[in-house]
Design an enzyme around this catalytic site. Structure first.
Site, mmCIF file in Angstrom:
data_model
loop_
_atom_site.group_PDB
_atom_site.id
_atom_site.type_symbol
_atom_site.label_atom_id
_atom_site.label_comp_id
_atom_site.label_asym_id
_atom_site.label_seq_id
_atom_site.Cartn_x
_atom_site.Cartn_y
_atom_site.Cartn_z
ATOM 1 N NE ARG A 1 0.018 1.579 3.456
ATOM 2 C CZ ARG A 1 0.962 2.492 3.632
ATOM 3 N NH1 ARG A 1 2.244 2.117 3.743
ATOM 4 N NH2 ARG A 1 0.688 3.753 3.705
ATOM 5 C CB ALA B 1 0.333 7.052 -3.663
ATOM 6 C CG ASP C 1 -3.104 7.984 -1.398
ATOM 7 O OD1 ASP C 1 -2.936 8.520 -0.286
ATOM 8 O OD2 ASP C 1 -2.811 6.799 -1.651
ATOM 9 C CG ASN D 1 -2.405 11.579 2.468
ATOM 10 O OD1 ASN D 1 -1.858 10.712 1.790
ATOM 11 N ND2 ASN D 1 -2.068 11.802 3.719
ATOM 12 C CE LYS D 2 -5.345 5.570 4.522
ATOM 13 N NZ LYS D 2 -6.349 4.674 3.899
HETATM 14 O O1 MRU Z 1 -4.699 3.188 2.303
HETATM 15 P P1 MRU Z 1 -3.219 3.396 2.217
HETATM 16 O O2 MRU Z 1 -2.483 2.831 3.384
HETATM 17 O O3 MRU Z 1 -2.656 2.935 0.889
HETATM 18 O O4 MRU Z 1 -3.068 4.965 2.253
HETATM 19 C C1 MRU Z 1 -1.800 5.503 2.161
HETATM 20 C C2 MRU Z 1 -1.773 6.954 2.355
HETATM 21 O O5 MRU Z 1 -2.762 7.611 2.443
HETATM 22 C C3 MRU Z 1 -0.445 7.583 2.325
HETATM 23 O O6 MRU Z 1 -0.431 8.702 3.132
HETATM 24 C C4 MRU Z 1 -0.198 7.984 0.894
HETATM 25 O O7 MRU Z 1 -0.275 6.882 0.020
HETATM 26 C C5 MRU Z 1 1.065 8.701 0.757
HETATM 27 S S1 MRU Z 1 2.247 7.690 0.026
HETATM 28 C C6 MRU Z 1 3.830 8.144 0.272
#
Ligand code: MRU
Length: 347
Positions: free
Chosen positions: A49, A51, A238, A247-248
């Protein structure tokens, strides 16, 4: 500091290897992935997981499809590879890097004249994407480190670290580069409900590197900002449209609080996370399963009769972002992602 890979191609075993992230911090296990279906499951389950890591995984997924294809007829071979690419693309809709990595390998395959050539080209391209991602993270790290004071406490959310990338990280790459440059950086890592990437992954990788990290629950962040404990917020992304940063889930809440308290809010992301074609309103936010919210540690905390929502991401409007740190430079307010991208293309 450790700069080991999160996912890589094992040429001896001819398979994709990755760190299984749902098991951390309790168990460190490497998975050897040999089929596209297994990879699609791994992406849906968040075994892989983040991005940029999804971009690399998507690229290796297309290579996996090519290398495991039983077809020797080129037309049937390419049809199978494209079908596999669409399956992988559908696994997670919000992180733009997944489709970006897949597309880069598909475009490279246009140069192939035979199945064997395609198998070699796909793997070469995926390896190049993985290498470039690490280089991007180091450049983002160096560009971002220059923004931080010599002594500071940084709040971050989710995991935008080595585990979310090929290695090093974006938001955590900035922190790693600052520490490597001799700055004294402390990190407040928000646990990131519901799947705890901040508590499980960010705290794990920073502690492993000997970087001072403190985990708090998401709901404590505002009070820490009000108390003057936080010098800056740094998060990953993302997808970045011209008007918002995806983002998350929970990131927007930190941006609002940072703005209220006059704390810089930085986004660290490679240019492959930018989406020049869509606006905030066009982007699909992944909605995940009920059980991620209702169950913790095998125990159910929400009654069956209650409805649950579980959007995996939120959108932070661009006016709340102090700057976006990329591998090619820092975009400051007024942030104009379109002219930054077209400027990069013309160079
Ligand atoms: O659901 P996830 O764990 O894939 O979400 C990841 C995030 O939101 C990260 O903050 C994001 O991908 C930044 S990556 C360097």
């Amino acid at each position: 500091m450790i700069d080991s890979a999160t996912l890589w191609w094992d040429s001896g075993k001819d398979c994709l290897c990755y760190i299984e992230q749902t098991l951390l911090p309790g168990e460190y296990r490497i998975i050897e992935c040999r089929t596209v279906d297994r990879l699609a499951t791994a992406i849906r389950r968040l075994e892989v997981r983040g991005a940029p890591a999804l971009g690399v995984a998507g690229a290796y997924g297309v290579a996996l499809a090519a290398r495991t294809s039983p077809h020797e007829d080129f037309g049937a071979f390419m049809a199978g590879v494209r079908q596999a690419a669409e399956l992988l693309r559908s696994t997670r809709p919000t992180a733009i890097n997944l489709g970006w990595g897949i597309n880069r390998v598909l475009v490279a395959l246009a140069a192939a004249g035979s199945c064997d050539q395609a198998r070699a080209i796909a793997l070469r391209q995926a390896d190049a994407i993985a290498r470039e991602d690490t280089a991007c993270c180091h450049a983002i790290g160096d560009n971002g480190a220059a923004l931080l004071p010599d002594r500071c406490t940084i709040l971050t959310h989710c995991n935008a670290g080595a585990l979310a990338c090929s290695s090093w990280g974006t938001a955590l790459g900035v922190i790693r580069s600052a520490v490597a440059a001799g700055k004294e950086v402390k990190v407040i890592s928000c646990e990131t409900r519901p799947l705890l990437q901040g508590a499980r992954l960010t705290a794990w990788e920073l502690a492993r590197d000997g970087i001072d990290v403190t985990t708090i629950t998401d709901s404590m962040a505002a009070q820490f900002m009000r108390a003057g404990t936080i010098d800056a917020v740094i998060v990953g992304a993302d997808r970045i449209t011209h008007d918002a940063v995806f983002n998350k889930i929970g990131t927007y809440m930190h941006a609002v609080c940072a703005h209220h308290h006059g704390i810089p809010f930085y986004v660290a992301a490679p240019l492959s996370t930018f989406d020049p074609e869509n606006a905030e309103r066009d982007v699909v936010i992944e909605e995940r399963g009920r059980e991620e919210v209702t169950i913790m540690g095998g125990r159910t905390y929400v009654p069956d009769g209650a409805k649950v929502r579980n959007p995996a991401f939120d959108a932070t409007p661009m006016n709340l972002v102090t700057a976006i740190i990329t591998e090619t430079g820092v975009l400051r307010q007024p942030i104009d992602t379109r002219s930054h991208l077209s400027h990069q293309k013309s160079h």
